[in-house]
Every structure is written in structure tokens, then in C-alpha cells.
Design a protein around this motif. Sequence first.
Motif, PDB file in Angstrom:
ATOM      1  N   ALA A 299      58.908  13.772  48.534  1.00 44.79           N
ATOM      2  CA  ALA A 299      57.729  13.911  47.672  1.00 44.79           C
ATOM      3  C   ALA A 299      57.825  15.099  46.739  1.00 44.79           C
ATOM      4  CB  ALA A 299      56.468  14.027  48.536  1.00 44.79           C
ATOM      5  N   ILE A 300      58.518  16.150  47.145  1.00 43.74           N
ATOM      6  CA  ILE A 300      58.586  17.337  46.291  1.00 43.74           C
ATOM      7  C   ILE A 300      59.284  17.029  44.969  1.00 43.74           C
ATOM      8  CG2 ILE A 300      60.763  18.249  47.221  1.00 43.74           C
ATOM      9  CD1 ILE A 300      59.529  21.045  46.967  1.00 43.74           C
ATOM     10  N   TRP A 301      60.172  16.045  44.981  1.00 41.28           N
ATOM     11  CA  TRP A 301      60.828  15.658  43.734  1.00 41.28           C
ATOM     12  C   TRP A 301      59.878  14.851  42.842  1.00 41.28           C
ATOM     13  CZ3 TRP A 301      65.212  17.805  42.265  1.00 41.28           C
ATOM     14  CH2 TRP A 301      66.020  18.386  43.252  1.00 41.28           C
ATOM     15  N   ARG A 302      58.892  14.218  43.465  1.00 39.40           N
ATOM     16  CA  ARG A 302      57.908  13.453  42.690  1.00 39.40           C
ATOM     17  C   ARG A 302      56.754  14.319  42.221  1.00 39.40           C
ATOM     18  NH1 ARG A 302      55.034  11.383  39.784  1.00 39.40           N
ATOM     19  NH2 ARG A 302      54.144   9.297  39.734  1.00 39.40           N
ATOM     20  N   LEU A 303      56.384  15.326  43.026  1.00 43.06           N
ATOM     21  CA  LEU A 303      55.191  16.114  42.746  1.00 43.06           C
ATOM     22  C   LEU A 303      55.473  17.466  42.107  1.00 43.06           C
ATOM     23  CD1 LEU A 303      53.191  15.469  46.046  1.00 43.06           C
ATOM     24  CD2 LEU A 303      52.876  14.361  43.832  1.00 43.06           C
ATOM     25  N   HIS A 304      56.743  17.850  41.989  1.00 48.10           N
ATOM     26  CA  HIS A 304      57.013  19.169  41.440  1.00 48.10           C
ATOM     27  C   HIS A 304      56.583  19.236  39.974  1.00 48.10           C
ATOM     28  CE1 HIS A 304      60.609  17.210  39.741  1.00 48.10           C
ATOM     29  NE2 HIS A 304      60.659  18.214  38.896  1.00 48.10           N
ATOM     30  N   LEU A 305      56.321  20.448  39.520  1.00 51.56           N
ATOM     31  CA  LEU A 305      55.834  20.654  38.157  1.00 51.56           C
ATOM     32  C   LEU A 305      57.013  20.756  37.186  1.00 51.56           C
ATOM     33  CD1 LEU A 305      53.111  23.344  38.900  1.00 51.56           C
ATOM     34  CD2 LEU A 305      52.924  20.859  38.982  1.00 51.56           C
TER      35      LEU A 305
ATOM     36  N   VAL B 237      63.301  23.629  43.997  1.00 52.52           N
ATOM     37  CA  VAL B 237      62.944  22.303  44.503  1.00 52.52           C
ATOM     38  C   VAL B 237      64.032  21.789  45.439  1.00 52.52           C
ATOM     39  CG1 VAL B 237      62.480  19.907  43.860  1.00 52.52           C
ATOM     40  CG2 VAL B 237      61.553  21.772  42.474  1.00 52.52           C
ATOM     41  N   LEU B 238      65.300  21.957  45.031  1.00 54.43           N
ATOM     42  CA  LEU B 238      66.416  21.533  45.867  1.00 54.43           C
ATOM     43  C   LEU B 238      66.448  22.324  47.172  1.00 54.43           C
ATOM     44  CD1 LEU B 238      69.013  19.944  46.341  1.00 54.43           C
ATOM     45  CD2 LEU B 238      70.244  21.721  45.046  1.00 54.43           C
ATOM     46  N   ALA B 239      66.261  23.638  47.087  1.00 53.71           N
ATOM     47  CA  ALA B 239      66.281  24.470  48.297  1.00 53.71           C
ATOM     48  C   ALA B 239      65.170  24.074  49.252  1.00 53.71           C
ATOM     49  CB  ALA B 239      66.155  25.944  47.911  1.00 53.71           C
ATOM     50  N   ALA B 240      63.976  23.816  48.721  1.00 54.54           N
ATOM     51  CA  ALA B 240      62.855  23.423  49.570  1.00 54.54           C
ATOM     52  C   ALA B 240      63.121  22.085  50.244  1.00 54.54           C
ATOM     53  CB  ALA B 240      61.569  23.356  48.747  1.00 54.54           C
ATOM     54  N   SER B 241      63.695  21.145  49.528  1.00 57.23           N
ATOM     55  CA  SER B 241      63.973  19.839  50.131  1.00 57.23           C
ATOM     56  C   SER B 241      65.056  19.949  51.201  1.00 57.23           C
ATOM     57  CB  SER B 241      64.382  18.837  49.051  1.00 57.23           C
ATOM     58  OG  SER B 241      65.569  19.233  48.384  1.00 57.23           O
TER      59      SER B 241
ATOM     60  N   VAL C 209      53.158  21.687  55.060  1.00 57.35           N
ATOM     61  CA  VAL C 209      54.070  21.467  53.928  1.00 57.35           C
ATOM     62  C   VAL C 209      53.463  20.448  52.967  1.00 57.35           C
ATOM     63  CG1 VAL C 209      56.335  20.603  53.244  1.00 57.35           C
ATOM     64  CG2 VAL C 209      56.127  22.061  55.258  1.00 57.35           C
ATOM     65  N   GLY C 210      52.923  19.350  53.519  1.00 59.46           N
ATOM     66  CA  GLY C 210      52.263  18.360  52.676  1.00 59.46           C
ATOM     67  C   GLY C 210      51.056  18.934  51.951  1.00 59.46           C
ATOM     68  N   LEU C 211      50.285  19.770  52.662  1.00 50.77           N
ATOM     69  CA  LEU C 211      49.128  20.418  52.037  1.00 50.77           C
ATOM     70  C   LEU C 211      49.569  21.307  50.886  1.00 50.77           C
ATOM     71  CD1 LEU C 211      46.137  21.276  51.944  1.00 50.77           C
ATOM     72  CD2 LEU C 211      46.683  23.000  53.702  1.00 50.77           C
ATOM     73  N   TRP C 212      50.649  22.056  51.086  1.00 52.09           N
ATOM     74  CA  TRP C 212      51.141  22.929  50.015  1.00 52.09           C
ATOM     75  C   TRP C 212      51.536  22.117  48.779  1.00 52.09           C
ATOM     76  CZ3 TRP C 212      55.597  23.220  47.200  1.00 52.09           C
ATOM     77  CH2 TRP C 212      55.742  24.352  46.391  1.00 52.09           C
ATOM     78  N   LEU C 213      52.155  20.961  48.995  1.00 48.43           N
ATOM     79  CA  LEU C 213      52.533  20.125  47.851  1.00 48.43           C
ATOM     80  C   LEU C 213      51.305  19.699  47.055  1.00 48.43           C
ATOM     81  CD1 LEU C 213      55.291  17.838  49.426  1.00 48.43           C
ATOM     82  CD2 LEU C 213      55.621  19.625  47.718  1.00 48.43           C
TER      83      LEU C 213
ATOM     84  N   GLN D 218      48.394  21.265  46.938  1.00 44.76           N
ATOM     85  CA  GLN D 218      47.812  22.450  46.298  1.00 44.76           C
ATOM     86  C   GLN D 218      48.639  22.888  45.095  1.00 44.76           C
ATOM     87  OE1 GLN D 218      47.788  24.960  49.778  1.00 44.76           O
ATOM     88  NE2 GLN D 218      45.638  24.528  50.207  1.00 44.76           N
ATOM     89  N   HIS D 219      49.951  22.815  45.252  1.00 48.36           N
ATOM     90  CA  HIS D 219      50.834  23.210  44.139  1.00 48.36           C
ATOM     91  C   HIS D 219      50.613  22.306  42.938  1.00 48.36           C
ATOM     92  CE1 HIS D 219      54.255  25.006  42.192  1.00 48.36           C
ATOM     93  NE2 HIS D 219      54.927  23.874  42.172  1.00 48.36           N
ATOM     94  N   ARG D 220      50.482  21.010  43.201  1.00 45.71           N
ATOM     95  CA  ARG D 220      50.238  20.064  42.112  1.00 45.71           C
ATOM     96  C   ARG D 220      48.852  20.297  41.506  1.00 45.71           C
ATOM     97  NH1 ARG D 220      53.508  17.266  38.732  1.00 45.71           N
ATOM     98  NH2 ARG D 220      52.154  15.907  37.535  1.00 45.71           N
ATOM     99  N   ALA D 221      47.875  20.613  42.352  1.00 41.79           N
ATOM    100  CA  ALA D 221      46.509  20.837  41.867  1.00 41.79           C
ATOM    101  C   ALA D 221      46.437  22.044  40.960  1.00 41.79           C
ATOM    102  CB  ALA D 221      45.556  21.001  43.050  1.00 41.79           C
ATOM    103  N   ASP D 222      47.304  23.031  41.180  1.00 41.60           N
ATOM    104  CA  ASP D 222      47.331  24.210  40.303  1.00 41.60           C
ATOM    105  C   ASP D 222      47.575  23.804  38.853  1.00 41.60           C
ATOM    106  OD1 ASP D 222      46.796  25.991  42.272  1.00 41.60           O
ATOM    107  OD2 ASP D 222      48.840  26.727  42.504  1.00 41.60           O
ATOM    108  N   ALA D 223      48.463  22.845  38.663  1.00 42.02           N
ATOM    109  CA  ALA D 223      48.782  22.401  37.301  1.00 42.02           C
ATOM    110  C   ALA D 223      47.662  21.532  36.745  1.00 42.02           C
ATOM    111  CB  ALA D 223      50.088  21.637  37.286  1.00 42.02           C
ATOM    112  N   ASP D 224      47.118  20.657  37.590  1.00 41.76           N
ATOM    113  CA  ASP D 224      46.056  19.762  37.123  1.00 41.76           C
ATOM    114  C   ASP D 224      44.799  20.526  36.741  1.00 41.76           C
ATOM    115  OD1 ASP D 224      47.754  17.690  37.603  1.00 41.76           O
ATOM    116  OD2 ASP D 224      46.913  17.194  39.561  1.00 41.76           O
ATOM    117  N   GLY D 225      44.597  21.698  37.407  1.00 41.28           N
ATOM    118  CA  GLY D 225      43.403  22.482  37.122  1.00 41.28           C
ATOM    119  C   GLY D 225      43.601  23.515  36.041  1.00 41.28           C
ATOM    120  N   ALA D 226      44.872  23.673  35.614  1.00 41.33           N
ATOM    121  CA  ALA D 226      45.161  24.692  34.601  1.00 41.33           C
ATOM    122  C   ALA D 226      44.686  24.261  33.214  1.00 41.33           C
ATOM    123  CB  ALA D 226      46.661  24.965  34.581  1.00 41.33           C
TER     124      ALA D 226
END
Length: 218
Positions: free
Chosen positions: A59-65, A73-77, A204-208, A210-218
Motif C-alpha cells: 500500500a505504501i507504493w499506492r499511497l505515498h505522496l 518508500v523502498l526502505a519502509a517497504s 503502520v496502516g494508521l500512519w499510511l 495519516q500521511h496521505r491525509a496530510d497531503a489531502d488537507g494541505a
Amino acid sequence: MQRWVAHSAGAALWVVGACALAAWVTWLALAPAAVEHFMGETGPVERVTAATYALCALAIWRLHLPSDDRRSVLAASVVMLAFCARELDWHRTFTGSSVLRLSWYAGPASPGAKALAAGAVLVVIAALAWLVLRHAGDVVSGWRRRRPTAVTILVFIALLVVAKTLDRSVSMLIEDVGVDVSLKWKALRSAFEEWFELGLSMLVGLWLLQHRADADGA
């Protein structure tokens, strides 16, 4: 509800609390032997934990900014896949012991197997080192501003320490202190350890989110 989860600094604590409650209910509702079976290495909770890590690694490859560093992103996966493999005990399947034990490298395993295991460990260490060196400062500053993503990461680290302490607690009491631990208390340890490990994958899923929401709310 989804908006609150994505934007709340306290959402991570609710995940931990829910897992603690689930562990307590599991211990109270089931006999000790049933708890050990249900929470065991091939039990449903452990399987869900492994599956959640694997899904997050994809999912991190789909949801990353778009602004995210692809190396991060690669390191996290890589780290998520390592957690998944750990939950499935692939390291024991491959080595019969653990790739983290130096005694295994001095044992009878073939040089090729030792090189492969050492290479895998070094890749995971390199991924972890990259994430720490690249993002530790951002996490600390984000925690001071109560950013949800930073709080979730720090709660993850704290829960990881608790889960690994629980993992070693019974063997330390038996082998190092000489205390006889009953099956009842072993079951309590297993319930909290496995539910907390599931909580780690949920964080980890929650962080994904929240991370995506940061961009959507910016």
C-alpha cells in the motif's frame, strides 16, 4: 470517523488500548491452553498480523505522496516485509534457528546459506538506518507539534519495545531467574504479546492513512 482517525494525534493510543482490551478479554474468556493455541505461531492473530504488514508494504507504493523520497518508500517497504517474514517465522524455516544468532553463522550451515542470510539482514539494517537518519529529526519536531504521523511513529516504537520485552519475559524468568511460570501466566503473556504485535501492524496502516491525509488537507 475516518477523518478523525486520519487527523487525530490520539488515534494511535486508541489502537493500543483496543489491543490491550482484546488481550485481556482473550485471556479471561479462554482456558490457558486455548489461549496458547489461539495466539500461537500458526494462530489467526499472528496470520492477520503478517498479512497486514504485507498489505502495508504494497500500500505504501499506492499511497505515498509525489513529494516522498522513493528511497524512503523502498526502505519502509523492506522493513515491513521483514516484519511480515518475522511473524511467519521464515527465518526459523530457513535456518532452523535465527539469522540474528551469531552461533548459527559458526554452525554447520552451508556458506551460501550463511551469505544469503547475512545479506538479507544487512539489507534490513540498511533500510532501518536510512529511515532513522533521514527522518528522525522530522519525527521529533513533528511530535513537538503533535502531528498525528509523528505521534503514531513514537507510539509504534514504544509498543515494539513492550512487545519484545513480553516476548522475552517468560524465558528470562525461567532461565535467568529460575522462576517457575505457570501456563496461566504464560497465556497472559502470549495474549498481550500477540495482540500488541497485531497493534504494531495496525499502527503502520494508521500512519499510511495519516500521511496521505496530510497531503489531502494541505
